[in-house]
Motif scaffolding. Structure first.
Motif, PDB file in Angstrom:
ATOM      1  N   ARG A  36      49.990  35.629  47.152  1.00 14.21           N
ATOM      2  CA  ARG A  36      48.752  34.869  47.259  1.00 14.21           C
ATOM      3  C   ARG A  36      47.788  35.620  48.163  1.00 14.21           C
ATOM      4  O   ARG A  36      48.188  36.242  49.125  1.00 14.21           O
ATOM      5  CB  ARG A  36      49.015  33.496  47.840  1.00 14.21           C
ATOM      6  CG  ARG A  36      49.688  32.570  46.869  1.00 14.21           C
ATOM      7  CD  ARG A  36      49.842  31.195  47.439  1.00 14.21           C
ATOM      8  NE  ARG A  36      50.877  31.235  48.473  1.00 14.21           N
ATOM      9  CZ  ARG A  36      50.877  30.485  49.554  1.00 14.21           C
ATOM     10  NH1 ARG A  36      49.898  29.639  49.767  1.00 14.21           N
ATOM     11  NH2 ARG A  36      51.840  30.559  50.434  1.00 14.21           N
ATOM     12  N   LEU A  37      46.539  35.523  47.825  1.00 15.34           N
ATOM     13  CA  LEU A  37      45.492  36.142  48.623  1.00 15.34           C
ATOM     14  C   LEU A  37      44.900  35.065  49.518  1.00 15.34           C
ATOM     15  O   LEU A  37      44.311  34.105  49.035  1.00 15.34           O
ATOM     16  CB  LEU A  37      44.425  36.733  47.705  1.00 15.34           C
ATOM     17  CG  LEU A  37      43.448  37.706  48.304  1.00 15.34           C
ATOM     18  CD1 LEU A  37      44.175  38.871  48.972  1.00 15.34           C
ATOM     19  CD2 LEU A  37      42.540  38.242  47.218  1.00 15.34           C
ATOM     20  N   LEU A  38      45.109  35.194  50.822  1.00 16.30           N
ATOM     21  CA  LEU A  38      44.591  34.201  51.753  1.00 16.30           C
ATOM     22  C   LEU A  38      43.187  34.589  52.186  1.00 16.30           C
ATOM     23  O   LEU A  38      42.947  35.719  52.587  1.00 16.30           O
ATOM     24  CB  LEU A  38      45.501  34.098  52.974  1.00 16.30           C
ATOM     25  CG  LEU A  38      46.915  33.624  52.702  1.00 16.30           C
ATOM     26  CD1 LEU A  38      47.725  33.665  53.992  1.00 16.30           C
ATOM     27  CD2 LEU A  38      46.928  32.224  52.133  1.00 16.30           C
ATOM     28  N   ASP A  39      42.284  33.639  52.111  1.00 11.27           N
ATOM     29  CA  ASP A  39      40.901  33.879  52.500  1.00 11.27           C
ATOM     30  C   ASP A  39      40.706  33.386  53.929  1.00 11.27           C
ATOM     31  O   ASP A  39      40.304  32.254  54.163  1.00 11.27           O
ATOM     32  CB  ASP A  39      39.961  33.163  51.538  1.00 11.27           C
ATOM     33  CG  ASP A  39      38.523  33.594  51.738  1.00 11.27           C
ATOM     34  OD1 ASP A  39      38.272  34.430  52.621  1.00 11.27           O
ATOM     35  OD2 ASP A  39      37.654  33.100  51.009  1.00 11.27           O
ATOM     36  N   THR A  40      41.008  34.251  54.896  1.00 11.91           N
ATOM     37  CA  THR A  40      40.885  33.891  56.296  1.00 11.91           C
ATOM     38  C   THR A  40      39.462  34.137  56.763  1.00 11.91           C
ATOM     39  O   THR A  40      39.007  35.264  56.806  1.00 11.91           O
ATOM     40  CB  THR A  40      41.862  34.718  57.151  1.00 11.91           C
ATOM     41  OG1 THR A  40      43.146  34.618  56.575  1.00 11.91           O
ATOM     42  CG2 THR A  40      41.909  34.236  58.566  1.00 11.91           C
ATOM     43  N   GLY A  41      38.791  33.094  57.096  1.00 15.63           N
ATOM     44  CA  GLY A  41      37.436  33.213  57.610  1.00 15.63           C
ATOM     45  C   GLY A  41      36.421  33.697  56.584  1.00 15.63           C
ATOM     46  O   GLY A  41      35.385  34.247  56.939  1.00 15.63           O
TER      47      GLY A  41
ATOM     48  N   PHE B  47      33.802  39.973  50.765  1.00 16.79           N
ATOM     49  CA  PHE B  47      34.071  41.234  50.080  1.00 16.79           C
ATOM     50  C   PHE B  47      33.661  41.135  48.608  1.00 16.79           C
ATOM     51  O   PHE B  47      33.013  42.026  48.075  1.00 16.79           O
ATOM     52  CB  PHE B  47      35.555  41.594  50.186  1.00 16.79           C
ATOM     53  CG  PHE B  47      35.937  42.830  49.443  1.00 16.79           C
ATOM     54  CD1 PHE B  47      35.777  44.081  50.026  1.00 16.79           C
ATOM     55  CD2 PHE B  47      36.458  42.772  48.165  1.00 16.79           C
ATOM     56  CE1 PHE B  47      36.123  45.234  49.355  1.00 16.79           C
ATOM     57  CE2 PHE B  47      36.807  43.907  47.469  1.00 16.79           C
ATOM     58  CZ  PHE B  47      36.641  45.152  48.078  1.00 16.79           C
ATOM     59  N   LYS B  48      34.071  40.027  47.972  1.00 15.03           N
ATOM     60  CA  LYS B  48      33.738  39.858  46.556  1.00 15.03           C
ATOM     61  C   LYS B  48      32.232  39.789  46.342  1.00 15.03           C
ATOM     62  O   LYS B  48      31.704  40.345  45.382  1.00 15.03           O
ATOM     63  CB  LYS B  48      34.406  38.603  46.010  1.00 15.03           C
ATOM     64  CG  LYS B  48      35.890  38.794  45.775  1.00 15.03           C
ATOM     65  CD  LYS B  48      36.503  37.558  45.150  1.00 15.03           C
ATOM     66  CE  LYS B  48      37.961  37.787  44.860  1.00 15.03           C
ATOM     67  NZ  LYS B  48      38.602  36.622  44.238  1.00 15.03           N
TER      68      LYS B  48
ATOM     69  N   GLU C  73      30.387  42.557  44.054  1.00  9.40           N
ATOM     70  CA  GLU C  73      30.531  41.841  42.788  1.00  9.40           C
ATOM     71  C   GLU C  73      30.076  42.659  41.580  1.00  9.40           C
ATOM     72  O   GLU C  73      30.598  42.491  40.492  1.00  9.40           O
ATOM     73  CB  GLU C  73      29.813  40.509  42.831  1.00  9.40           C
ATOM     74  CG  GLU C  73      28.304  40.595  42.930  1.00  9.40           C
ATOM     75  CD  GLU C  73      27.702  39.209  43.111  1.00  9.40           C
ATOM     76  OE1 GLU C  73      28.361  38.219  42.767  1.00  9.40           O
ATOM     77  OE2 GLU C  73      26.572  39.148  43.607  1.00  9.40           O
ATOM     78  N   GLY C  74      29.150  43.565  41.740  1.00  7.49           N
ATOM     79  CA  GLY C  74      28.656  44.365  40.615  1.00  7.49           C
ATOM     80  C   GLY C  74      29.628  45.451  40.176  1.00  7.49           C
ATOM     81  O   GLY C  74      29.467  46.036  39.115  1.00  7.49           O
ATOM     82  N   LEU C  75      30.664  45.719  40.953  1.00  2.00           N
ATOM     83  CA  LEU C  75      31.612  46.773  40.616  1.00  2.00           C
ATOM     84  C   LEU C  75      32.796  46.286  39.815  1.00  2.00           C
ATOM     85  O   LEU C  75      33.662  47.058  39.437  1.00  2.00           O
ATOM     86  CB  LEU C  75      32.110  47.453  41.909  1.00  2.00           C
ATOM     87  CG  LEU C  75      31.015  48.128  42.749  1.00  2.00           C
ATOM     88  CD1 LEU C  75      31.608  48.675  44.026  1.00  2.00           C
ATOM     89  CD2 LEU C  75      30.355  49.248  41.959  1.00  2.00           C
ATOM     90  N   GLY C  76      32.877  44.983  39.558  1.00  5.84           N
ATOM     91  CA  GLY C  76      33.937  44.426  38.693  1.00  5.84           C
ATOM     92  C   GLY C  76      35.239  44.125  39.399  1.00  5.84           C
ATOM     93  O   GLY C  76      36.283  44.170  38.795  1.00  5.84           O
ATOM     94  N   PHE C  77      35.183  43.791  40.671  1.00  4.99           N
ATOM     95  CA  PHE C  77      36.423  43.428  41.378  1.00  4.99           C
ATOM     96  C   PHE C  77      36.823  42.033  41.038  1.00  4.99           C
ATOM     97  O   PHE C  77      36.218  41.080  41.140  1.00  4.99           O
ATOM     98  CB  PHE C  77      36.262  43.552  42.902  1.00  4.99           C
ATOM     99  CG  PHE C  77      36.255  44.971  43.363  1.00  4.99           C
ATOM    100  CD1 PHE C  77      37.372  45.779  43.237  1.00  4.99           C
ATOM    101  CD2 PHE C  77      35.122  45.521  43.948  1.00  4.99           C
ATOM    102  CE1 PHE C  77      37.374  47.077  43.673  1.00  4.99           C
ATOM    103  CE2 PHE C  77      35.113  46.808  44.390  1.00  4.99           C
ATOM    104  CZ  PHE C  77      36.245  47.599  44.254  1.00  4.99           C
TER     105      PHE C  77
END
Length: 73
Positions: free
Chosen positions: A53-58, A64-65, A69-73
């Motif tokens: 799982r990817l935890l979104d801390t803070g 980052f996303k 976002e324009g690079l397709g992550f």
């Protein structure tokens, strides 16, 4: 080899998180002690291949996303 510099190597019982036990030799504690594990190979995702799982801390992942976002992550 020098005498009296090595720790005592003796038999202990290891108790896994599910309650199963096994005997092994160790320098932990004293002869006959029980080592109760909080995390063991039968339950920890590092050994079982559990869900990653990817935890979104803070909000770091969101930041980052949004930044890339324009690079397709």
């Amino acid at each position: 080899m020098k005498k009296d510099i090595h720790p005592d190597y003796h038999t202990i019982t290891v108790q896994m998180t599910d309650g199963t036990t096994y005997e092994t030799r160790s320098t932990y504690g004293a002869e006959g002690d029980t080592l109760v594990l909080d995390i063991d190979p039968s339950a920890h995702p590092a050994w079982t291949g559990g869900n990653a799982r990817l935890l979104d801390t803070g909000g770091r992942v969101s930041k980052f996303k949004a930044k890339y976002e324009g690079l397709g992550f």
